[in-house]
Design a protein around this motif. Structure first.
Motif, PDB file in Angstrom:
ATOM      1  N   LEU A 328      28.197  25.235  -6.686  1.00 50.42           N
ATOM      2  CA  LEU A 328      28.883  26.492  -6.380  1.00 50.42           C
ATOM      3  C   LEU A 328      27.957  27.690  -6.204  1.00 50.42           C
ATOM      4  O   LEU A 328      28.342  28.670  -5.574  1.00 50.42           O
ATOM      5  CB  LEU A 328      29.903  26.811  -7.482  1.00 50.42           C
ATOM      6  N   MET A 329      26.759  27.636  -6.774  1.00 53.41           N
ATOM      7  CA  MET A 329      25.916  28.820  -6.678  1.00 53.41           C
ATOM      8  C   MET A 329      25.417  29.015  -5.246  1.00 53.41           C
ATOM      9  O   MET A 329      25.375  28.078  -4.446  1.00 53.41           O
ATOM     10  CB  MET A 329      24.741  28.722  -7.650  1.00 53.41           C
ATOM     11  N   ARG A 330      25.020  30.232  -4.931  1.00 50.71           N
ATOM     12  CA  ARG A 330      24.568  30.550  -3.586  1.00 50.71           C
ATOM     13  C   ARG A 330      23.272  29.810  -3.260  1.00 50.71           C
ATOM     14  O   ARG A 330      22.490  29.474  -4.149  1.00 50.71           O
ATOM     15  CB  ARG A 330      24.349  32.055  -3.448  1.00 50.71           C
ATOM     16  N   LYS A 331      23.029  29.577  -1.978  1.00 47.75           N
ATOM     17  CA  LYS A 331      21.832  28.842  -1.570  1.00 47.75           C
ATOM     18  C   LYS A 331      20.559  29.596  -1.929  1.00 47.75           C
ATOM     19  O   LYS A 331      19.496  28.995  -2.114  1.00 47.75           O
ATOM     20  CB  LYS A 331      21.880  28.562  -0.062  1.00 47.75           C
ATOM     21  N   MET A 332      20.618  30.907  -2.016  1.00 51.00           N
ATOM     22  CA  MET A 332      19.438  31.707  -2.331  1.00 51.00           C
ATOM     23  C   MET A 332      19.138  31.729  -3.832  1.00 51.00           C
ATOM     24  O   MET A 332      18.071  32.185  -4.241  1.00 51.00           O
ATOM     25  CB  MET A 332      19.649  33.143  -1.832  1.00 51.00           C
ATOM     26  N   ASP A 333      20.059  31.234  -4.665  1.00 51.60           N
ATOM     27  CA  ASP A 333      19.872  31.243  -6.113  1.00 51.60           C
ATOM     28  C   ASP A 333      19.335  29.905  -6.598  1.00 51.60           C
ATOM     29  O   ASP A 333      19.388  28.898  -5.882  1.00 51.60           O
ATOM     30  CB  ASP A 333      21.191  31.564  -6.815  1.00 51.60           C
ATOM     31  N   PHE A 334      18.846  29.872  -7.820  1.00 55.33           N
ATOM     32  CA  PHE A 334      18.365  28.624  -8.401  1.00 55.33           C
ATOM     33  C   PHE A 334      18.544  28.680  -9.914  1.00 55.33           C
ATOM     34  O   PHE A 334      18.680  29.761 -10.506  1.00 55.33           O
ATOM     35  CB  PHE A 334      16.898  28.359  -8.038  1.00 55.33           C
ATOM     36  N   GLY A 335      18.583  27.504 -10.532  1.00 54.79           N
ATOM     37  CA  GLY A 335      18.830  27.456 -11.970  1.00 54.79           C
ATOM     38  C   GLY A 335      18.292  26.189 -12.587  1.00 54.79           C
ATOM     39  O   GLY A 335      17.730  25.326 -11.898  1.00 54.79           O
ATOM     40  N   THR A 336      18.488  26.066 -13.906  1.00 61.12           N
ATOM     41  CA  THR A 336      18.027  24.887 -14.625  1.00 61.12           C
ATOM     42  C   THR A 336      18.904  24.657 -15.843  1.00 61.12           C
ATOM     43  O   THR A 336      19.494  25.606 -16.395  1.00 61.12           O
ATOM     44  CB  THR A 336      16.555  25.052 -15.073  1.00 61.12           C
ATOM     45  N   LEU A 337      19.014  23.410 -16.238  1.00 60.70           N
ATOM     46  CA  LEU A 337      19.668  23.038 -17.495  1.00 60.70           C
ATOM     47  C   LEU A 337      18.573  22.939 -18.546  1.00 60.70           C
ATOM     48  O   LEU A 337      17.669  22.109 -18.432  1.00 60.70           O
ATOM     49  CB  LEU A 337      20.398  21.702 -17.344  1.00 60.70           C
ATOM     50  N   GLN A 338      18.658  23.789 -19.575  1.00 62.19           N
ATOM     51  CA  GLN A 338      17.613  23.827 -20.585  1.00 62.19           C
ATOM     52  C   GLN A 338      17.806  22.731 -21.637  1.00 62.19           C
ATOM     53  O   GLN A 338      18.912  22.204 -21.794  1.00 62.19           O
ATOM     54  CB  GLN A 338      17.594  25.200 -21.248  1.00 62.19           C
ATOM     55  N   PRO A 339      16.746  22.399 -22.385  1.00 61.74           N
ATOM     56  CA  PRO A 339      16.868  21.362 -23.415  1.00 61.74           C
ATOM     57  C   PRO A 339      17.933  21.650 -24.462  1.00 61.74           C
ATOM     58  O   PRO A 339      18.498  20.718 -25.044  1.00 61.74           O
ATOM     59  CB  PRO A 339      15.462  21.333 -24.035  1.00 61.74           C
ATOM     60  N   ASP A 340      18.227  22.933 -24.719  1.00 56.68           N
ATOM     61  CA  ASP A 340      19.253  23.262 -25.712  1.00 56.68           C
ATOM     62  C   ASP A 340      20.671  23.170 -25.163  1.00 56.68           C
ATOM     63  O   ASP A 340      21.642  23.451 -25.868  1.00 56.68           O
ATOM     64  CB  ASP A 340      19.007  24.654 -26.305  1.00 56.68           C
ATOM     65  N   ILE A 358      29.284  37.475  -9.706  1.00 53.95           N
ATOM     66  CA  ILE A 358      28.990  36.060  -9.465  1.00 53.95           C
ATOM     67  C   ILE A 358      29.184  35.246 -10.734  1.00 53.95           C
ATOM     68  O   ILE A 358      29.759  34.149 -10.712  1.00 53.95           O
ATOM     69  CB  ILE A 358      27.549  35.897  -8.943  1.00 53.95           C
ATOM     70  N   ALA A 359      28.715  35.772 -11.867  1.00 53.83           N
ATOM     71  CA  ALA A 359      28.835  35.048 -13.135  1.00 53.83           C
ATOM     72  C   ALA A 359      30.293  34.844 -13.523  1.00 53.83           C
ATOM     73  O   ALA A 359      30.665  33.785 -14.054  1.00 53.83           O
ATOM     74  CB  ALA A 359      28.095  35.802 -14.240  1.00 53.83           C
ATOM     75  N   ARG A 360      31.134  35.857 -13.261  1.00 62.55           N
ATOM     76  CA  ARG A 360      32.562  35.712 -13.582  1.00 62.55           C
ATOM     77  C   ARG A 360      33.188  34.588 -12.763  1.00 62.55           C
ATOM     78  O   ARG A 360      34.024  33.827 -13.276  1.00 62.55           O
ATOM     79  CB  ARG A 360      33.295  37.031 -13.324  1.00 62.55           C
ATOM     80  N   ARG A 361      32.799  34.476 -11.499  1.00 63.77           N
ATOM     81  CA  ARG A 361      33.343  33.404 -10.661  1.00 63.77           C
ATOM     82  C   ARG A 361      32.926  32.038 -11.197  1.00 63.77           C
ATOM     83  O   ARG A 361      33.735  31.110 -11.272  1.00 63.77           O
ATOM     84  CB  ARG A 361      32.861  33.573  -9.221  1.00 63.77           C
ATOM     85  N   LEU A 362      31.657  31.896 -11.547  1.00 61.88           N
ATOM     86  CA  LEU A 362      31.190  30.630 -12.084  1.00 61.88           C
ATOM     87  C   LEU A 362      31.874  30.295 -13.402  1.00 61.88           C
ATOM     88  O   LEU A 362      32.275  29.148 -13.642  1.00 61.88           O
ATOM     89  CB  LEU A 362      29.664  30.674 -12.284  1.00 61.88           C
ATOM     90  N   MET A 363      32.035  31.295 -14.262  1.00 62.86           N
ATOM     91  CA  MET A 363      32.686  31.061 -15.556  1.00 62.86           C
ATOM     92  C   MET A 363      34.129  30.639 -15.376  1.00 62.86           C
ATOM     93  O   MET A 363      34.638  29.798 -16.123  1.00 62.86           O
ATOM     94  CB  MET A 363      32.600  32.316 -16.427  1.00 62.86           C
ATOM     95  N   ALA A 364      34.811  31.215 -14.395  1.00 61.06           N
ATOM     96  CA  ALA A 364      36.216  30.862 -14.169  1.00 61.06           C
ATOM     97  C   ALA A 364      36.339  29.395 -13.801  1.00 61.06           C
ATOM     98  O   ALA A 364      37.217  28.680 -14.306  1.00 61.06           O
ATOM     99  CB  ALA A 364      36.808  31.745 -13.069  1.00 61.06           C
ATOM    100  N   VAL A 365      35.438  28.901 -12.942  1.00 63.18           N
ATOM    101  CA  VAL A 365      35.490  27.489 -12.542  1.00 63.18           C
ATOM    102  C   VAL A 365      35.126  26.592 -13.718  1.00 63.18           C
ATOM    103  O   VAL A 365      35.757  25.554 -13.950  1.00 63.18           O
ATOM    104  CB  VAL A 365      34.551  27.228 -11.351  1.00 63.18           C
TER     105      VAL A 365
END
Length: 411
Positions: A328-340, A358-365
């Protein structure tokens, strides 16, 4: 279409008529070459012929279990199809109605495509040193099934499915459509509570959309009058345990296909993407984040970071949520799943106000579609946001974000 490795049909003389019908169906569909063998020589035939697929007809439970165990250890993937199988004796036994041989070629082609994908993945893993081969685990650990229904059997089906795979529930076709578009699914169970016309219309929509045409679909209602050409569609009436047992082999196959697809994307990215989460690996994230902060400071662009803390999330739910975010995140964004178990997402060229939206949209899903191991509790994420200030380094932004997390936890 001709395959170099033959399709092996295993049947004794007592099932020679059914074996002939299967061979005729394969020949008509040009799924060749095909070889036949008796159950007494099944194991030797698998070793000798190295088949691309096996169709096992009317074997005893012990013989079928031994054959399934032998085939499960072969690479690349060899699909095992069992006509008339109502309650699979092994996790890789894909059953289908024995009388419905018209759909056998389509189901077999879908399985053979997974085999080809696995062969491609194995070849690229051996040729490319940019990514380590992931430890093998049961694809059902990553599988998610959409359960649609509102009848008396819905709670029991939810529990039976939830013991083996992740479950997303929908009480209406409209809610089901939202989940189909929002996330990756490995199967659908359509339970009772809908009219025959609604079931027919829903299956027609799935057939017309290429994204869902090969999804495993189990319908507990009686079949409609007209045939719908979905290769992995089954109509199963029985108790929830029987429905789930019959559905899981195809769900496992689809989850395995999705797992292979993520691994290939990771290879395309030079090993920078974690195949299980679909996000960057932590080390790749650190490098990209430091570079993004440096370039944003030079250009005077905005940049914000969000940390999603997934309360009550078990490892399955963490990876599942990470894949939702990657989708769902935009193509220009990037992220990671941390060990915690938390998820970091960088919003490029975005100020704090835009990051909040943007964060509110992601949280809603996430709230609507992610569940913990307990079926009665949804994931309730907390989010912290930090935006880049003049002179900030990547370490300074993450440090500020950590302080915000600490304050939120204390409150």
């Amino acid at each position: 279409m001709s395959y170099h490795a033959p399709i092996l049909i295993i049947a004794d003389e007592s099932a020679s008529d059914e074996a002939s019908r299967v061979l005729s169906a394969l020949t008509e569909a040009r799924l060749l070459p095909a070889e036949t063998a008796g159950w007494y020589e099944a194991g030797d035939a698998v070793v000798r012929l190295q088949p691309s697929a096996v169709i096992a007809i009317k074997g005893t439970e012990g013989a079928l279990t031994a054959l399934a165990t032998q085939i499960a250890e072969i690479e690349p993937y060899v699909p095992l199809l069992v006509p008339g199988l109502g309650h699979p004796v092994a996790g890789n036994c894909i059953g289908f109605a024995g009388h419905d041989l018209d759909r056998l070629p389509a189901r077999l082609r879908t399985a053979l495509r997974v085999r080809t994908l696995h062969a491609t993945t194995l070849r690229r893993l051996s040729d490319d040193g940019g990514i380590e081969r992931q430890p093998q685990h049961d694809p059902l650990q990553d599988a998610t099934v959409l359960l649609i229904g509102r009848g008396a059997a819905y709670p029991a089906l939810s529990v039976a499915l939830g013991e083996r795979v992740g479950v997303v529930g929908a009480l209406s076709i409209e809610a089901a459509a939202k989940n189909l578009n929002a996330r990756e699914l490995d199967g659908i169970v359509l339970a009772e509570g809908f009219s025959a016309r609604v079931v027919d219309a829903f299956l027609t929509v799935l057939f017309e959309d290429t994204r869902f045409r090969n999804l495993p679909i189990v319908v507990t209602a009686p079949p409609p009058e007209r045939s719908i050409d979905l290769p992995n569609l089954d109509f199963i009436q029985g108790d929830p345990a029987q429905v789930v047992a019959a559905a899981l082999p195809l769900v496992r196959q689809h989850a395995f296909e999705a797992q292979l697809g993520r691994t290939l994307r990771a290879l395309d990215a030079g090993g920078l993407i974690d195949p299980r989460s679909g996000l960057l690996t932590p080390s790749a994230f650190e490098r990209d984040f430091a570079t993004s902060v440096y370039q944003a400071q030079l250009r005077g662009d905005g940049l914000s970071v969000a940390r999603f803390v997934l309360n009550r999330a078990d490892p399955r739910a963490q990876f599942d949520t990470a894949r939702i975010v990657s989708r769902l995140m935009r193509k220009m964004d990037f992220g990671t799943l941390q060990p915690d178990g938390s998820i970091l997402v960088v919003f490029a060229e975005t100020d704090l106000r835009g990051a909040q939206t943007i964060a509110r949209r992601l949280m809603a899903v996430i709230r609507q579609t992610s569940h913990s191991a307990r079926r009665d509790s949804r994931i309730d994420p907390d989010v912290s946001l930090a935006t880049m200030m003049s002179g900030d380094s990547a370490r300074a932004i993450l440090s500020r974000l950590a302080k915000l997390d600490t304050r939120r936890a204390a409150s």
